[in-house]
Every structure is written in C-alpha cells, then in structure tokens.
Design an enzyme around this catalytic site. Structure first.
Site, PDB file in Angstrom:
ATOM      1  N   GLY A  10       0.828  -1.206   0.000  1.00 40.97           N
ATOM      2  CA  GLY A  10       0.000   0.000   0.000  1.00 40.97           C
ATOM      3  C   GLY A  10       0.861   1.254   0.000  1.00 40.97           C
ATOM      4  N   ASP A  36      -2.190 -13.243   5.675  1.00 46.87           N
ATOM      5  CA  ASP A  36      -3.606 -12.870   5.664  1.00 46.87           C
ATOM      6  C   ASP A  36      -3.976 -12.413   7.075  1.00 46.87           C
ATOM      7  OD1 ASP A  36      -6.340 -12.649   5.598  1.00 46.87           O
ATOM      8  OD2 ASP A  36      -6.729 -14.724   4.981  1.00 46.87           O
ATOM      9  N   ILE A  37      -4.165 -11.096   7.229  1.00 50.00           N
ATOM     10  CA  ILE A  37      -4.399 -10.592   8.598  1.00 50.00           C
ATOM     11  C   ILE A  37      -5.776 -10.960   9.150  1.00 50.00           C
ATOM     12  CG2 ILE A  37      -2.729  -8.688   8.413  1.00 50.00           C
ATOM     13  CD1 ILE A  37      -5.223  -6.807   8.242  1.00 50.00           C
ATOM     14  N   ALA A  60      -5.167  -2.177   5.623  1.00 54.49           N
ATOM     15  CA  ALA A  60      -6.552  -1.803   5.958  1.00 54.49           C
ATOM     16  C   ALA A  60      -7.460  -2.041   4.763  1.00 54.49           C
ATOM     17  CB  ALA A  60      -6.619  -0.336   6.360  1.00 54.49           C
ATOM     18  N   TYR A  61      -8.729  -2.167   5.060  1.00 56.03           N
ATOM     19  CA  TYR A  61      -9.775  -2.169   4.038  1.00 56.03           C
ATOM     20  C   TYR A  61     -10.139  -0.702   3.858  1.00 56.03           C
ATOM     21  CZ  TYR A  61     -14.099  -3.667   1.669  1.00 56.03           C
ATOM     22  OH  TYR A  61     -15.100  -3.892   0.757  1.00 56.03           O
ATOM     23  N   THR A 101      -8.041   6.670  11.203  1.00 55.23           N
ATOM     24  CA  THR A 101      -8.563   7.606  10.206  1.00 55.23           C
ATOM     25  C   THR A 101      -9.399   8.737  10.784  1.00 55.23           C
ATOM     26  OG1 THR A 101     -10.103   7.708   8.309  1.00 55.23           O
ATOM     27  CG2 THR A 101     -10.496   5.981   9.909  1.00 55.23           C
ATOM     28  N   TYR A 125     -16.800   2.022   7.011  1.00 54.62           N
ATOM     29  CA  TYR A 125     -15.334   2.136   7.059  1.00 54.62           C
ATOM     30  C   TYR A 125     -14.885   2.746   8.390  1.00 54.62           C
ATOM     31  CZ  TYR A 125     -10.695   4.130   6.259  1.00 54.62           C
ATOM     32  OH  TYR A 125      -9.382   4.504   6.393  1.00 54.62           O
ATOM     33  N   TRP A 150      -6.608  11.936   4.171  1.00 53.64           N
ATOM     34  CA  TRP A 150      -6.273  12.401   2.811  1.00 53.64           C
ATOM     35  C   TRP A 150      -4.865  11.972   2.396  1.00 53.64           C
ATOM     36  CZ3 TRP A 150      -8.550  17.879   1.501  1.00 53.64           C
ATOM     37  CH2 TRP A 150      -9.890  17.951   1.943  1.00 53.64           C
TER      38      TRP A 150
END
Length: 280
Positions: A10, A36-37, A60-61, A101, A125, A150
């Site tokens: 990412g 695979d978390i 993260a998703y 976030t 989310y 952002w």
C-alpha cells in the site's frame, strides 16, 4: 529493532519500510500474499516465529464506498485483523502502531479534532476502523493509534495521481469544495510513525501535513504546481453523490505531536511539491 510492517504494497506501508531501513532498523514488510491478517492462527504463528520488537499496522480495508455493502469484509480486515495482531504483539512483548482515520469523526465540527474528541463515524469504514482502535486499546498496553487523513504516496492510487491523469485528457473538471481537511504525504507520515515507534510515548495521535484546504483547493494547487492549465469548477457534495457519506470537516489537531516532543509534519503545499518531484 526488528519491525513487522503490514500492508507493504500500500501507499503508507511501502514508505514505512523505506524509512525504517533508512533509520537502521530491520524491517519485514508483508502484503496479503505473505500474511492474511484475517487469519488468526496465521498471524499468531507468523508473529511468534518472527518475534518482532514492534509492529506497524498499515494494512486496511480502505475502499470507503465498497465497505457499505461489504460490511463483513471491512470488519474482518479493519477490526479483527487489528485484534489478532494486537494479541500476537502482546504474546511476544512487542509494541504496536495502528494507523486509523479521520472517518472516526462525523465531520460536523468547526475546530480541529483533538485526540480525545468523541467519535461518531458516518459509515462502515469509520465504524470498523474505530472497532480496531478499541480492540487494540483493550488488548495491548504498549500501543499507539495514529489517525490520519487524505493520504497520498508513490505506491498505489490516490487523489493527486487521479487529478494528474484527468488533467491529461480534459481542460475542465469539477471537484467538491465543501469537504475540508489536510492532505498527508506518506513519506512525512512514515517519518512520524518511525519516530513514534522509537519512543515509549503510547496513546492516540493525530498526524497529517500542516495547513487546511478543500478538495477543490487541493486540486487547484496540484495543477498549479504541475504547471497544467486546468479549469477546476467547485462542486457541492450533493452534486457528486457517493455510496458512503464523507465527513465535511476532517481537520485533525496535531497539538499532541508537539506536546510529546515529536517533529511536526511540514506544510501540505511543500509536501506536495516534494511528491510531484518523486513522481517525476
């Protein structure tokens, strides 16, 4: 220090591994194919075998709109994945950073959000990221939670790359002006995360580049710095409907960074200039 970094493919994970290495740490970056978390036993055995002194959890998703319909997927990654990592960290005595976030807030504020401001996510989310925060706090004493906003970096897709791409095909485009926040360059955020992991100053932090702008102002500055003549028309959020609601006001107070003696992140315009150089 041996540090495990999740989400290495990412935007942020990529720069965190680079920064750790630059600072003389041994960084082990993993992506979905290596770990695979959402698999509790896989995490447990991987972390026990590696026995890191710290974990920086960037995976993260992050597809905010898809999360609205894939609630289970978002929960597994953002909430349970964080819980499993926290449990594994506790077992081997590691400290852990969890990247959270601005979406844990509803965006109804008018003053920068302090770290102790009441949370109130607008969508799945934000809800799942907040549950991840709570799992970490309940499981592991030696934890850092870093809320950011952002984000853009060299690896992966982001707003800056999207604008530059659109600007090649069009002379005019519309961008929302009624959502306000602070852009965050992953190189700068990575520096802060590594500074944090070198300390014992646990708790919740807010980290983004200095300064405030709307998405519209951000787009205008991107084109200005890139030397592109593009007409950017201001749109309201209502004119650009999305499946998930966005916080209208996402400005985070970075007061705690200075209070704890860490290096503040630079101004967003300066960071953008550096990023455009990196892209070139």
């Amino acid at each position: 220090m041996l540090v495990l970094v999740t989400g290495v493919n990412g935007q942020l994970g990529y720069d965190v591994v680079k920064e750790l290495t630059a600072k003389g740490h041994e960084a082990v970056g993993v992506g979905r194919s290596e770990l695979d978390i959402t698999d509790e036993s896989a995490i447990s055995s991987y972390v026990q075998n590696l026995s890191p002194e710290a974990i920086i959890h960037c995976a993260a998703y992050t597809n905010v709109d898809a999360a609205e319909t894939d609630q289970e997927g978002a929960y597994k990654v953002n909430a349970l994945g964080t819980k499993y990592l926290a449990e594994a960290a506790k077992f081997v005595g590691a400290k852990m950073v969890y990247v959270s976030t601005d979406y844990v807030f509803d965006g109804a504020g008018t003053e920068p959000y302090e770290v102790n401001h009441p949370t109130k996510p607008l969508g799945v989310y934000g809800e799942t990221k907040l549950v991840g925060e709570k799992f970490l706090q309940e499981t592991l004493e030696k934890h850092f939670i870093v809320r950011t906003a952002w984000v853009y970096g060299i690896n992966g897709n982001n707003f800056v790359k999207t604008m530059l791409k659109l600007g090649q095909d069009r002379k005019e485009l519309g961008v929302v002006y009624d959502q306000v926040g602070s852009p965050t360059y992953t190189v700068d955020l990575a520096k802060f995360l590594v500074e944090l992991i070198d300390s014992e100053k646990y708790g919740v932090y807010h980290a983004s580049n200095e300064g405030v702008c709307s998405w519209h102002e951000f787009a205008v500055e991107i084109f200005k710095q890139a030397g592109m003549e593009i007409q950017v028309n201001p749109l309201t959020s209502d004119q650009f409907p999305r499946p998930a609601a966005r916080p209208k006001y996402s400005v985070l107070s970075k007061k705690k960074i200075e209070e704890e003696g860490f290096t503040p992140l630079r101004d967003w315009k300066e960071a953008l200039r550096e990023y455009l150089k990196e892209l070139a």
